[in-house]
Design a protein around this motif. Structure first.
Motif, PDB file in Angstrom:
ATOM      1  N   VAL A 193      36.128  52.589  45.293  1.00 43.78           N
ATOM      2  CA  VAL A 193      37.578  52.523  45.072  1.00 43.78           C
ATOM      3  C   VAL A 193      38.001  51.065  44.964  1.00 43.78           C
ATOM      4  O   VAL A 193      37.339  50.159  45.484  1.00 43.78           O
ATOM      5  CB  VAL A 193      38.359  53.236  46.196  1.00 43.78           C
ATOM      6  CG1 VAL A 193      37.986  54.704  46.278  1.00 43.78           C
ATOM      7  CG2 VAL A 193      38.134  52.552  47.542  1.00 43.78           C
ATOM      8  N   GLY A 194      39.121  50.833  44.299  1.00 43.97           N
ATOM      9  CA  GLY A 194      39.658  49.487  44.173  1.00 43.97           C
ATOM     10  C   GLY A 194      38.844  48.606  43.255  1.00 43.97           C
ATOM     11  O   GLY A 194      38.050  49.080  42.428  1.00 43.97           O
ATOM     12  N   THR A 195      39.038  47.301  43.397  1.00 46.07           N
ATOM     13  CA  THR A 195      38.308  46.308  42.610  1.00 46.07           C
ATOM     14  C   THR A 195      37.560  45.379  43.553  1.00 46.07           C
ATOM     15  O   THR A 195      37.684  45.475  44.773  1.00 46.07           O
ATOM     16  CB  THR A 195      39.263  45.491  41.727  1.00 46.07           C
ATOM     17  OG1 THR A 195      40.151  44.738  42.582  1.00 46.07           O
ATOM     18  CG2 THR A 195      40.077  46.392  40.807  1.00 46.07           C
ATOM     19  N   THR A 196      36.803  44.457  42.966  1.00 45.03           N
ATOM     20  CA  THR A 196      36.015  43.548  43.799  1.00 45.03           C
ATOM     21  C   THR A 196      36.893  42.728  44.732  1.00 45.03           C
ATOM     22  O   THR A 196      36.561  42.537  45.909  1.00 45.03           O
ATOM     23  CB  THR A 196      35.186  42.602  42.907  1.00 45.03           C
ATOM     24  OG1 THR A 196      34.312  43.387  42.097  1.00 45.03           O
ATOM     25  CG2 THR A 196      34.379  41.634  43.751  1.00 45.03           C
ATOM     26  N   ASN A 197      38.031  42.261  44.220  1.00 46.21           N
ATOM     27  CA  ASN A 197      38.843  41.344  45.032  1.00 46.21           C
ATOM     28  C   ASN A 197      40.085  41.981  45.649  1.00 46.21           C
ATOM     29  O   ASN A 197      40.639  41.446  46.608  1.00 46.21           O
ATOM     30  CB  ASN A 197      39.260  40.123  44.198  1.00 46.21           C
ATOM     31  CG  ASN A 197      40.088  40.504  42.983  1.00 46.21           C
ATOM     32  OD1 ASN A 197      39.775  41.479  42.299  1.00 46.21           O
ATOM     33  ND2 ASN A 197      41.150  39.741  42.711  1.00 46.21           N
ATOM     34  N   GLY A 229      41.590  33.619  48.085  1.00 47.82           N
ATOM     35  CA  GLY A 229      42.354  33.591  46.852  1.00 47.82           C
ATOM     36  C   GLY A 229      43.141  34.867  46.656  1.00 47.82           C
ATOM     37  O   GLY A 229      43.782  35.387  47.585  1.00 47.82           O
ATOM     38  N   PHE A 230      43.077  35.406  45.456  1.00 48.93           N
ATOM     39  CA  PHE A 230      43.847  36.600  45.096  1.00 48.93           C
ATOM     40  C   PHE A 230      43.079  37.831  45.559  1.00 48.93           C
ATOM     41  O   PHE A 230      42.381  38.499  44.794  1.00 48.93           O
ATOM     42  CB  PHE A 230      44.064  36.623  43.583  1.00 48.93           C
ATOM     43  CG  PHE A 230      45.047  37.667  43.128  1.00 48.93           C
ATOM     44  CD1 PHE A 230      46.365  37.670  43.588  1.00 48.93           C
ATOM     45  CD2 PHE A 230      44.667  38.642  42.225  1.00 48.93           C
ATOM     46  CE1 PHE A 230      47.263  38.634  43.161  1.00 48.93           C
ATOM     47  CE2 PHE A 230      45.564  39.616  41.790  1.00 48.93           C
ATOM     48  CZ  PHE A 230      46.865  39.609  42.262  1.00 48.93           C
ATOM     49  N   VAL A 231      43.170  38.125  46.860  1.00 52.40           N
ATOM     50  CA  VAL A 231      42.398  39.213  47.450  1.00 52.40           C
ATOM     51  C   VAL A 231      43.316  40.086  48.302  1.00 52.40           C
ATOM     52  O   VAL A 231      44.372  39.644  48.770  1.00 52.40           O
ATOM     53  CB  VAL A 231      41.235  38.687  48.333  1.00 52.40           C
ATOM     54  CG1 VAL A 231      40.260  37.888  47.486  1.00 52.40           C
ATOM     55  CG2 VAL A 231      41.764  37.834  49.483  1.00 52.40           C
ATOM     56  N   ALA A 232      42.899  41.314  48.492  1.00 53.62           N
ATOM     57  CA  ALA A 232      43.642  42.239  49.360  1.00 53.62           C
ATOM     58  C   ALA A 232      42.683  43.295  49.882  1.00 53.62           C
ATOM     59  O   ALA A 232      41.865  43.827  49.121  1.00 53.62           O
ATOM     60  CB  ALA A 232      44.792  42.891  48.599  1.00 53.62           C
ATOM     61  N   GLU A 233      42.777  43.582  51.175  1.00 53.35           N
ATOM     62  CA  GLU A 233      42.000  44.642  51.803  1.00 53.35           C
ATOM     63  C   GLU A 233      42.928  45.463  52.683  1.00 53.35           C
ATOM     64  O   GLU A 233      43.964  44.977  53.143  1.00 53.35           O
ATOM     65  CB  GLU A 233      40.849  44.076  52.630  1.00 53.35           C
ATOM     66  CG  GLU A 233      39.712  43.526  51.805  1.00 53.35           C
ATOM     67  CD  GLU A 233      38.472  43.265  52.651  1.00 53.35           C
ATOM     68  OE1 GLU A 233      37.374  43.550  52.175  1.00 53.35           O
ATOM     69  OE2 GLU A 233      38.622  42.773  53.790  1.00 53.35           O
ATOM     70  N   VAL A 234      42.547  46.676  52.941  1.00 50.86           N
ATOM     71  CA  VAL A 234      43.378  47.572  53.740  1.00 50.86           C
ATOM     72  C   VAL A 234      42.987  47.457  55.204  1.00 50.86           C
ATOM     73  O   VAL A 234      41.804  47.580  55.544  1.00 50.86           O
ATOM     74  CB  VAL A 234      43.203  49.030  53.261  1.00 50.86           C
ATOM     75  CG1 VAL A 234      44.092  49.953  54.077  1.00 50.86           C
ATOM     76  CG2 VAL A 234      43.519  49.151  51.779  1.00 50.86           C
ATOM     77  N   PRO A 235      43.933  47.194  56.101  1.00 53.61           N
ATOM     78  CA  PRO A 235      43.621  47.117  57.538  1.00 53.61           C
ATOM     79  C   PRO A 235      43.022  48.416  58.056  1.00 53.61           C
ATOM     80  O   PRO A 235      43.332  49.506  57.552  1.00 53.61           O
ATOM     81  CB  PRO A 235      44.982  46.826  58.183  1.00 53.61           C
ATOM     82  CG  PRO A 235      45.812  46.249  57.083  1.00 53.61           C
ATOM     83  CD  PRO A 235      45.355  46.910  55.828  1.00 53.61           C
ATOM     84  N   ILE A 236      42.185  48.285  59.068  1.00 48.51           N
ATOM     85  CA  ILE A 236      41.502  49.456  59.613  1.00 48.51           C
ATOM     86  C   ILE A 236      42.501  50.484  60.150  1.00 48.51           C
ATOM     87  O   ILE A 236      42.266  51.696  60.039  1.00 48.51           O
ATOM     88  CB  ILE A 236      40.495  49.028  60.709  1.00 48.51           C
ATOM     89  CG1 ILE A 236      39.596  50.193  61.100  1.00 48.51           C
ATOM     90  CG2 ILE A 236      41.203  48.440  61.896  1.00 48.51           C
ATOM     91  CD1 ILE A 236      38.664  50.647  60.019  1.00 48.51           C
TER      92      ILE A 236
END
Length: 460
Positions: A193-197, A229-236
């Motif tokens: 799911v999502g993209t690399t960054n 940089g231009f990154v985003a992750e979902v908190p646990i």
């Protein structure tokens, strides 16, 4: 005439006094093997045009081989690199209590024997109650390393079904451990799911909303790299809330397994096991020999129903830890339970050491060497945590610096010392970072440096 025919036979060499003395130390069979190898090497050199060795030379070569073969491995070394969790050097050094527990458990122990009831017991009781008290998990399980923990969890909880994971977490760590390949080995079906960054909560929710067969949501902590940089992750916590809505548990592979807040020691905050569980992760897995500071182990903590499914799976038999691992891990966990980990566990003592303390140690080394005529200096340095923990983070340190004529040759002589010393070469000099040298190793370190320096001077 072929000069190789002039070499003595193994029987002739065995009749020499030197061979008899070697046999008393190493045994007849080992000496025969060493002599045969020494003769084979001599034949190869003779064929290349080199002079034939004497009988004494052959015995010396055989003795050198026996000395190498007769040393138990792995050997202790002095880590002067400044990398605290140096994977090639065995990662976390154990505490004195853990070492004592190893010695005690090497004899008979209550590994799988219940002393109260006088009948067969369960080996995990050595560590499970401690892990549950420290992390507030419902249940815990220990296997032989964290890769095994991930494999076990995926096999038991997701075989034949889908596992959601961000494309930015399809990582490879040391030794060729790749998340996609481990998932394939487990029989689980990878759903990227999502993209690399950048991966958003909606990326995780889309397959769930479509009704895909999803067994787990998997988060893999960035073990040995950093994305900026231009990154985003979902908190646990958000992943856990999403999973709760759809009845899908979250498996959190933290890797390092911090039980203390690294930010309190001047480092970036490493995700803690307790935090992940409190945020709603169903199962958290992590290593025993990284920031935990114990022996190599893979640790799983979390919901009892899921841990129990893994506990009763046939694969666990192949992955279970031995008595020495459990003994050292139990002693290490007791340090956390007693609140003494920062001063009792070597990894945390190294992390906590301040620049002034380290500079004082390095200056005492330099003064001792300067008194022997060795031109030693002290320079500011930067230490790293290593071992796939806190990538890019460094700690201010101090190092003893020597500038021999040939730094590579000098470092090689240090590695041949007893015990071997592993330093780092930087800016054309050999650096000895004070942070990773244990206090009880200082005398051996200085002895090795003196011998290597004198040997270099004589060779020059």
């Amino acid at each position: 005439m072929d000069p190789r025919r002039q070499l003595p036979s193994v029987d002739q060499l065995l009749r020499a006094e030197g061979a008899r003395l070697l046999a008393e130390r190493f045994g007849h069979a080992a000496v025969v093997e060493a002599l045969r190898e020494a003769l084979e090497a001599a034949r190869a050199r003779a064929q290349a045009g080199e002079a034939l060795p004497s009988l004494e030379d052959l015995l010396r070569e055989a003795a050198a081989r026996l000395d190498r073969w007769g040393v138990p491995r792995p050997r202790p070394v002095i880590n002067a690199t400044g990398v605290i969790l140096h994977t090639n050097l065995g990662r976390a050094p154990l505490s004195e209590a853990a070492l004592e527990a190893l010695r005690a458990a090497a004899a008979y122990s209550d590994l799988e024997f219940d002393l109260e009831r006088g009948e067969r017991g369960e080996r995990q009781v050595a560590v499970e109650p401690l892990l549950c008290r420290i992390t507030r998990a419902e249940a815990a399980l220990v296997v032989n390393n964290n890769a095994a923990a991930v494999l076990l969890a995926l096999t038991v909880l997701a075989h034949g079904r889908g596992v959601l994971i961000s494309r930015g977490q399809l990582i490879e760590i040391g030794g060729g451990f790749r998340i996609p390949e481990v998932m394939a080995q487990s029989g689980a079906r990878l759903i990227e799911v999502g993209t690399t960054n950048r991966t958003h909560l909606s990326d995780y929710e889309a397959p769930l909303a479509r009704g895909e067969d999803v067994a787990l949501i998997f988060r893999a902590h960035h073990s040995n790299f950093r994305m900026i940089g231009f990154v985003a992750e979902v908190p646990i916590a958000d992943l856990a809330a999403l999973g709760a809505r759809y009845g899908v548990p979250v498996l959190d592979d933290l890797g390092s397994g911090a039980l203390l807040d690294t930010a309190a020691f001047g480092l970036a905050h490493e995700p803690m096991v307790q935090e992940s569980l409190a945020a709603g992760a169903a199962v958290v897995c992590f290593s025993g020999d990284k920031l935990l500071g114990g022996p190599q182990a893979g640790i799983l903590v979390g919901r009892r129903e899921l841990i129990d499914r893994m506990r009763h799976h046939p694969l666990l038999r192949a992955l279970r830890p031995d008595k020495l691992t459990l003994a050292a891990l139990s002693a290490t966990l007791l340090h956390y339970w007693k609140g003494e980990a920062p001063r009792a566990i070597p990894v945390w003592r190294m992390i906590a050491a301040g620049p002034a303390e380290l500079e004082a140690r390095a200056r005492s080394w330099a003064a001792a060497l300067q008194a022997d005529g060795i031109p030693a200096a002290v320079c500011p340095a930067r230490s790293t945590v290593g071992g796939g923990s806190l990538p890019g983070e460094t700690l201010p340190s101090a190092a003893l610096v020597l500038r021999p004529a040939d730094p590579e040759a000098f470092a090689a002589r240090l590695r041949r010392a007893q015990p071997p010393v592993v330093a780092r070469i930087q800016e054309g000099a050999v650096w000895f970072d004070a942070r990773t040298v244990l206090p009880e190793q200082e005398a051996d370190l200085l002895k090795a440096i003196r011998q290597a320096w004198v040997s270099g001077a004589l060779a020059g």
